[in-house]
Design a protein around this motif. Sequence first.
Motif, PDB file in Angstrom:
ATOM      1  N   UNK A   1       0.796  -1.217   0.000  1.00 46.52           N
ATOM      2  CA  UNK A   1       0.000   0.000   0.000  1.00 46.52           C
ATOM      3  C   UNK A   1       0.834   1.274   0.000  1.00 46.52           C
ATOM      4  N   UNK A   2       2.153   1.133   0.143  1.00 45.10           N
ATOM      5  CA  UNK A   2       3.055   2.279   0.011  1.00 45.10           C
ATOM      6  C   UNK A   2       3.762   2.271  -1.341  1.00 45.10           C
ATOM      7  N   UNK A   3       3.345   1.340  -2.203  1.00 44.37           N
ATOM      8  CA  UNK A   3       3.924   1.145  -3.532  1.00 44.37           C
ATOM      9  C   UNK A   3       5.377   0.684  -3.483  1.00 44.37           C
ATOM     10  N   UNK A   4       5.744   0.038  -2.377  1.00 45.19           N
ATOM     11  CA  UNK A   4       7.087  -0.528  -2.251  1.00 45.19           C
ATOM     12  C   UNK A   4       7.059  -1.997  -2.669  1.00 45.19           C
ATOM     13  N   UNK A   5       8.182  -2.462  -3.225  1.00 43.35           N
ATOM     14  CA  UNK A   5       8.302  -3.879  -3.556  1.00 43.35           C
ATOM     15  C   UNK A   5       8.323  -4.702  -2.269  1.00 43.35           C
ATOM     16  N   UNK A   6       7.648  -5.836  -2.291  1.00 40.46           N
ATOM     17  CA  UNK A   6       7.487  -6.663  -1.103  1.00 40.46           C
ATOM     18  C   UNK A   6       8.382  -7.897  -1.184  1.00 40.46           C
ATOM     19  N   UNK A   7       9.073  -8.166  -0.090  1.00 44.78           N
ATOM     20  CA  UNK A   7       9.866  -9.377   0.026  1.00 44.78           C
ATOM     21  C   UNK A   7       8.938 -10.565   0.263  1.00 44.78           C
ATOM     22  N   UNK A   8       9.105 -11.624  -0.512  1.00 43.88           N
ATOM     23  CA  UNK A   8       8.259 -12.817  -0.395  1.00 43.88           C
ATOM     24  C   UNK A   8       9.187 -14.023  -0.282  1.00 43.88           C
ATOM     25  N   UNK A   9       9.198 -14.680   0.878  1.00 42.80           N
ATOM     26  CA  UNK A   9      10.168 -15.731   1.147  1.00 42.80           C
ATOM     27  C   UNK A   9       9.489 -17.038   1.559  1.00 42.80           C
ATOM     28  N   UNK A  10      10.037 -18.139   1.069  1.00 43.95           N
ATOM     29  CA  UNK A  10       9.643 -19.466   1.544  1.00 43.95           C
ATOM     30  C   UNK A  10      10.521 -19.825   2.733  1.00 43.95           C
ATOM     31  N   UNK A  11       9.896 -20.288   3.799  1.00 48.46           N
ATOM     32  CA  UNK A  11      10.620 -20.773   4.976  1.00 48.46           C
ATOM     33  C   UNK A  11      10.352 -22.278   5.050  1.00 48.46           C
ATOM     34  N   UNK A  12      11.256 -23.019   4.440  1.00 50.21           N
ATOM     35  CA  UNK A  12      11.061 -24.462   4.312  1.00 50.21           C
ATOM     36  C   UNK A  12      11.867 -25.225   5.351  1.00 50.21           C
ATOM     37  N   UNK A  13      11.390 -26.408   5.682  1.00 55.49           N
ATOM     38  CA  UNK A  13      12.102 -27.321   6.578  1.00 55.49           C
ATOM     39  C   UNK A  13      12.095 -28.715   5.981  1.00 55.49           C
ATOM     40  N   UNK A  14      13.251 -29.358   6.047  1.00 52.81           N
ATOM     41  CA  UNK A  14      13.395 -30.737   5.559  1.00 52.81           C
ATOM     42  C   UNK A  14      13.874 -31.603   6.726  1.00 52.81           C
ATOM     43  N   UNK A  15      13.063 -32.524   7.243  1.00 52.25           N
ATOM     44  CA  UNK A  15      11.775 -32.927   6.674  1.00 52.25           C
ATOM     45  C   UNK A  15      10.592 -32.128   7.181  1.00 52.25           C
ATOM     46  N   UNK A  16      10.732 -31.451   8.347  1.00 53.93           N
ATOM     47  CA  UNK A  16       9.563 -30.825   8.959  1.00 53.93           C
ATOM     48  C   UNK A  16       9.986 -29.747   9.949  1.00 53.93           C
ATOM     49  N   UNK A  17       9.018 -28.954  10.368  1.00 52.52           N
ATOM     50  CA  UNK A  17       9.249 -27.848  11.298  1.00 52.52           C
ATOM     51  C   UNK A  17       9.906 -28.317  12.589  1.00 52.52           C
ATOM     52  N   UNK A  18       9.570 -29.526  13.014  1.00 52.45           N
ATOM     53  CA  UNK A  18      10.111 -30.032  14.274  1.00 52.45           C
ATOM     54  C   UNK A  18      11.632 -30.169  14.250  1.00 52.45           C
ATOM     55  N   UNK A  19      12.228 -30.223  13.058  1.00 51.24           N
ATOM     56  CA  UNK A  19      13.695 -30.243  12.989  1.00 51.24           C
ATOM     57  C   UNK A  19      14.258 -28.996  13.665  1.00 51.24           C
ATOM     58  N   UNK A  20      13.641 -27.852  13.418  1.00 48.99           N
ATOM     59  CA  UNK A  20      14.084 -26.605  14.050  1.00 48.99           C
ATOM     60  C   UNK A  20      14.039 -26.721  15.571  1.00 48.99           C
ATOM     61  N   UNK A  21      12.996 -27.311  16.088  1.00 44.75           N
ATOM     62  CA  UNK A  21      12.884 -27.477  17.541  1.00 44.75           C
ATOM     63  C   UNK A  21      13.944 -28.448  18.055  1.00 44.75           C
ATOM     64  N   UNK A  22      14.178 -29.516  17.325  1.00 41.93           N
ATOM     65  CA  UNK A  22      15.179 -30.504  17.735  1.00 41.93           C
ATOM     66  C   UNK A  22      16.577 -29.893  17.795  1.00 41.93           C
ATOM     67  N   UNK A  23      16.862 -28.948  16.910  1.00 39.00           N
ATOM     68  CA  UNK A  23      18.185 -28.320  16.885  1.00 39.00           C
ATOM     69  C   UNK A  23      18.476 -27.508  18.145  1.00 39.00           C
TER      70      UNK A  23
END
Length: 224
Positions: free
Chosen positions: A124-146
């Motif tokens: 809405x400010x006519x600025x370019x928007x950053x669009x990012x994928x936040x992927x986990x292999x195999x799953x989100x729980x890997x982040x918690x395990x780390x």
Amino acid sequence: MGRDNQPKARQLARKDKKETRRASYARILIVTEGSKTEPLYFEDIRSAYQLHSANVAVQPGLLGTAPTQVVNYARKLFEEGDLHRGIRPRSFDQVYAVFDRDEHDSYFDALNLAKSLDGKLRNDSNDCVSFKAIASVPCFELWLLLHFEDVHAPLHRDEVTERLKQHIPDYQKGTRGIFANTRAALDAATQRAQALSAKFNAYTIPEPFTAVHELVARLTTLRD
């Protein structure tokens, strides 16, 4: 006629007032594959760091759990908004789509779709928007395990959960307070995730990988 329009006028006035209460830092939209664990985790971060709800919105995908559906819903929610959820169209500077590799057929398509949208949408400010994928292999729980141990080799999601439960015995999908319970080990988890990112990426499956630390770092430093 005037009386009929009064409720709508009051609703718009409240939403306009909320807009003026936005803080000066970046506006972030997070759309997640999971409907419980991930939204609760990121909402806990928002609360812990006192980030204004008008600046950081967290929503589960409503088009389905396939990665492309998560990315498409993130785009739809950004472009069209959802006033029932207090989200105005194009009212963000950054959009994040959070999803797992798991066994999804559309995983690579979702990565490529997110990449194609990065910098192509305008807010809405006519600025370019950053669009990012936040992927986990195999799953989100890997982040918690780390937060608790190193991971060097590919794991099935069931093994990730089994090992995570050795550290958080009552863990299950939708468990509340996960961020609070793991916050003390956030630096260690970030270092482990960065080490994995130095060797692997979202495309080098089945090698373990997660980009969740990037989004967490963005949120925890948003007010700096």
